[in-house]
Enzyme design. Sequence first.
Site, PDB file in Angstrom:
ATOM      1  N   ASP A  82       0.766  -1.260  -0.119  1.00  0.00           N
ATOM      2  CA  ASP A  82       0.132   0.100  -0.040  1.00  0.00           C
ATOM      3  C   ASP A  82       0.903   1.326   0.009  1.00  0.00           C
ATOM      4  O   ASP A  82       2.087   1.348   0.475  1.00  0.00           O
ATOM      5  CB  ASP A  82      -0.858  -0.147   1.114  1.00  0.00           C
ATOM      6  CG  ASP A  82      -2.018  -1.180   1.295  1.00  0.00           C
ATOM      7  OD1 ASP A  82      -2.203  -1.641  -0.069  1.00  0.00           O
ATOM      8  OD2 ASP A  82      -2.425  -1.336   2.371  1.00  0.00           O
ATOM      9  N   LYS A  83       0.119   2.407  -0.594  1.00  0.00           N
ATOM     10  CA  LYS A  83       0.992   3.547  -0.606  1.00  0.00           C
ATOM     11  C   LYS A  83       1.415   4.037   0.926  1.00  0.00           C
ATOM     12  O   LYS A  83       2.565   4.444   0.822  1.00  0.00           O
ATOM     13  CB  LYS A  83       0.126   4.844  -1.147  1.00  0.00           C
ATOM     14  CG  LYS A  83       0.926   6.003  -1.655  1.00  0.00           C
ATOM     15  CD  LYS A  83      -0.130   6.856  -2.372  1.00  0.00           C
ATOM     16  CE  LYS A  83       0.595   8.263  -2.644  1.00  0.00           C
ATOM     17  NZ  LYS A  83      -0.230   8.974  -3.240  1.00  0.00           N
TER      18      LYS A  83
END
Length: 282
Positions: free
Chosen positions: A103-104
């Site tokens: 995930d970012k």
Amino acid sequence: MRLNKFISDSGFCSRREADRLIEDRRVTINGQLPELGTKVQADDTVQVDGKPICAVPENKSDRVYIAYNKPVGITCTTERNVHGNIIDAIGHKQRIFPIGRLDKPSEGLIFLTSDGDIVNKILRAGNEHDKEYIVTVDKPVNPHFVQRMANGIPILDTVTKPCKVSIESKFVFKIILTQGLNRQIRRMCEYLGYKVTKLKRTRIMNVELGRLKVGQWRELTSKEMAEINSAVAHSKKTADATTAQHNATITRSKQQADHNTKPAAPLKKRAKMAFKGKGKRL
């Protein structure tokens, strides 16, 4: 050889992405638009967006395999129009793509490669390859939390597989997963009323993050690749039906049990070493 495998073996993209290219009518065989599942013959000319795709050398001597310490804020996409995409962040001269995602808001170890075939093998369901994470949350962790996480949490219409969880410090725990559901750790924590404030992946299979600094990358060693290839040699394509049915049963029973005790917290919407800096190697 099937068309999607031919394209992924060439190093152009993963097999899944190849299927999308075929569906988007961007691939031709001898000037004709193919269907999914079409087989490529030795004398066929395959093109993507009008550019020829070459067959891969049998020994895959031209393949690239990279371990990257992804910083927070980098997006695991090959779309170059996305700001902060992982491809621009690394700046490698060859066409590469990530194996899986982080995930970012997360950081840590992720593999990138130009070998689409190994991407498919590593990501196939049912392989149960270890991925280790160090997670910081907003409240003190306790044995009850550890037991619930380890036994499985109902999220995304299934129940997470049993996993290894241990307390590292007051707000920090280690978790080793063998599956990769969307935002799995964050969703598991949210279900138990915790919020993840930091998430770092420290190991994938036999490869550890080690001293690789944030934003740096290195090539996987021949020993690491030999162990990875051995682990995926008999890769399963899908999880078997009995496992799926078992998960569905567990989901229903756990959701009923949790309903009778404590309501779920709602989800919120929302080798060679590189030196620090874009496109630089250690």
